[in-house]
Design a protein around this motif. Structure first.
Motif, PDB file in Angstrom:
ATOM      1  N   ALA A 101       0.831  -1.203   0.000  1.00 48.78           N
ATOM      2  CA  ALA A 101       0.000   0.000   0.000  1.00 48.78           C
ATOM      3  C   ALA A 101       0.867   1.255   0.000  1.00 48.78           C
ATOM      4  O   ALA A 101       0.614   2.207  -0.756  1.00 48.78           O
ATOM      5  N   ARG A 102       1.908   1.267   0.820  1.00 47.21           N
ATOM      6  CA  ARG A 102       2.784   2.439   0.882  1.00 47.21           C
ATOM      7  C   ARG A 102       3.499   2.673  -0.442  1.00 47.21           C
ATOM      8  O   ARG A 102       3.650   3.811  -0.892  1.00 47.21           O
ATOM      9  N   ARG A 103       3.954   1.589  -1.056  1.00 46.66           N
ATOM     10  CA  ARG A 103       4.635   1.737  -2.335  1.00 46.66           C
ATOM     11  C   ARG A 103       3.689   2.274  -3.402  1.00 46.66           C
ATOM     12  O   ARG A 103       4.030   3.199  -4.153  1.00 46.66           O
ATOM     13  N   LEU A 104       2.485   1.739  -3.473  1.00 47.17           N
ATOM     14  CA  LEU A 104       1.518   2.211  -4.454  1.00 47.17           C
ATOM     15  C   LEU A 104       1.143   3.671  -4.207  1.00 47.17           C
ATOM     16  O   LEU A 104       1.014   4.458  -5.150  1.00 47.17           O
ATOM     17  N   LEU A 105       0.997   4.038  -2.955  1.00 49.08           N
ATOM     18  CA  LEU A 105       0.668   5.424  -2.630  1.00 49.08           C
ATOM     19  C   LEU A 105       1.787   6.369  -3.043  1.00 49.08           C
ATOM     20  O   LEU A 105       1.556   7.432  -3.607  1.00 49.08           O
ATOM     21  N   ARG A 106       3.019   5.954  -2.733  1.00 49.07           N
ATOM     22  CA  ARG A 106       4.141   6.821  -3.092  1.00 49.07           C
ATOM     23  C   ARG A 106       4.236   6.991  -4.609  1.00 49.07           C
ATOM     24  O   ARG A 106       4.486   8.097  -5.105  1.00 49.07           O
ATOM     25  N   GLN A 107       4.010   5.928  -5.346  1.00 48.74           N
ATOM     26  CA  GLN A 107       4.042   6.036  -6.798  1.00 48.74           C
ATOM     27  C   GLN A 107       2.941   6.970  -7.299  1.00 48.74           C
ATOM     28  O   GLN A 107       3.171   7.807  -8.179  1.00 48.74           O
ATOM     29  N   ALA A 108       1.745   6.829  -6.735  1.00 52.18           N
ATOM     30  CA  ALA A 108       0.629   7.671  -7.160  1.00 52.18           C
ATOM     31  C   ALA A 108       0.865   9.134  -6.815  1.00 52.18           C
ATOM     32  O   ALA A 108       0.624  10.033  -7.631  1.00 52.18           O
ATOM     33  N   LEU A 109       1.365   9.382  -5.606  1.00 56.52           N
ATOM     34  CA  LEU A 109       1.598  10.762  -5.192  1.00 56.52           C
ATOM     35  C   LEU A 109       2.756  11.391  -5.954  1.00 56.52           C
ATOM     36  O   LEU A 109       2.711  12.576  -6.293  1.00 56.52           O
TER      37      LEU A 109
END
Length: 239
Positions: A186-194
């Protein structure tokens, strides 16, 4: 009718509140809801991704839970019990709308990531600062909404609600190792999206053209006139 004062209920532990609620005590129900409302709303919204529908989910889940509270045996805490009811209600609604998410499509996502802090409180600054913070929160909320549901629920409990791994696992009926894995993803996906969203936004940061450009330009010209380094407007320097 209960003779207790409102403050008396706040001081009660959950077991006592449940016993009173099972006896039909209105204020005990109220305190149980107040203690869990924010977390349960976030959990519901994490599934349905809509504020109004999340409120509907919460109301329906409370109605179902309190209708069945006589059968609550306390194997888990009452808030954990309510969390499961809320999640079931929310997931049922999503299931009626669209298929569930298949986690296999994300098996290749890297697990190493930094923690992304979620801004829980805003305010206390200037209107401009508050507006900027609201925009940042909006970006994060949209990115959280776009996470696959299983990752989203773990992220909300661990990084927004700051639950322990064990508490998150209990609420979602997962193994602790599964919680850790999903949180990393989840953190990795969020960082990529942000990163993608903020990268586009950064192009427009600190704009100079427009009113700011005119204001600064005119201020500099006026100062140069006052200091005699520039002829007044409408005149021309001597040849």
């Amino acid at each position: 009718m209960s003779l207790r004062k409102p403050n008396d209920y706040v001081a009660l532990d959950q077991a006592d509140l449940v016993r009173l609620a099972q006896a039909g005590d209105r204020e005990a129900f109220r305190v149980i809801m107040q203690q869990g409302n924010q977390r349960l709303f976030r959990m519901a919204r994490g599934v349905v991704r809509d504020d109004a529908e999340a409120e509907d989910v919460l109301q329906e889940a409370y109605a179902r839970a309190f209708a069945a509270i006589g059968g609550f045996r306390g194997e888990a805490g009452v808030q954990t019990w309510l969390t499961r009811i809320v999640l079931n209600e929310a997931r049922d609604r999503v299931r009626r709308r669209r298929p569930t998410v298949d986690l296999d499509v994300l098996e290749q996502v890297q697990q190493q990531a930094e923690v992304i802090p979620f801004p829980n409180t805003f305010g206390g600054g200037s209107p401009e600062v508050d507006a900027a913070r609201m925009q940042i929160r909006g970006l994060i909320e949209r990115a959280v909404d776009d996470l696959p549901a299983p990752f989203r629920m773990v992220f909300i409990l661990r990084d927004i609600e700051e639950c322990s791994i064990e508490e998150t696992a209990a609420n979602l009926q997962l193994k602790p190792e599964t919680v850790k894995t999903r949180l990393h993803r989840a953190r990795r996906l969020l960082r990529q999206a942000l990163d993608a969203q903020l990268g586009a936004t950064m192009v427009g940061v600190f704009p100079f053209l427009g009113a700011r450009c005119v204001r600064i330009t005119e201020a500099v010209l006026a100062r140069m006139e006052r200091e005699g380094r520039l002829a007044p407007a409408g005149t021309f320097p001597a040849a």
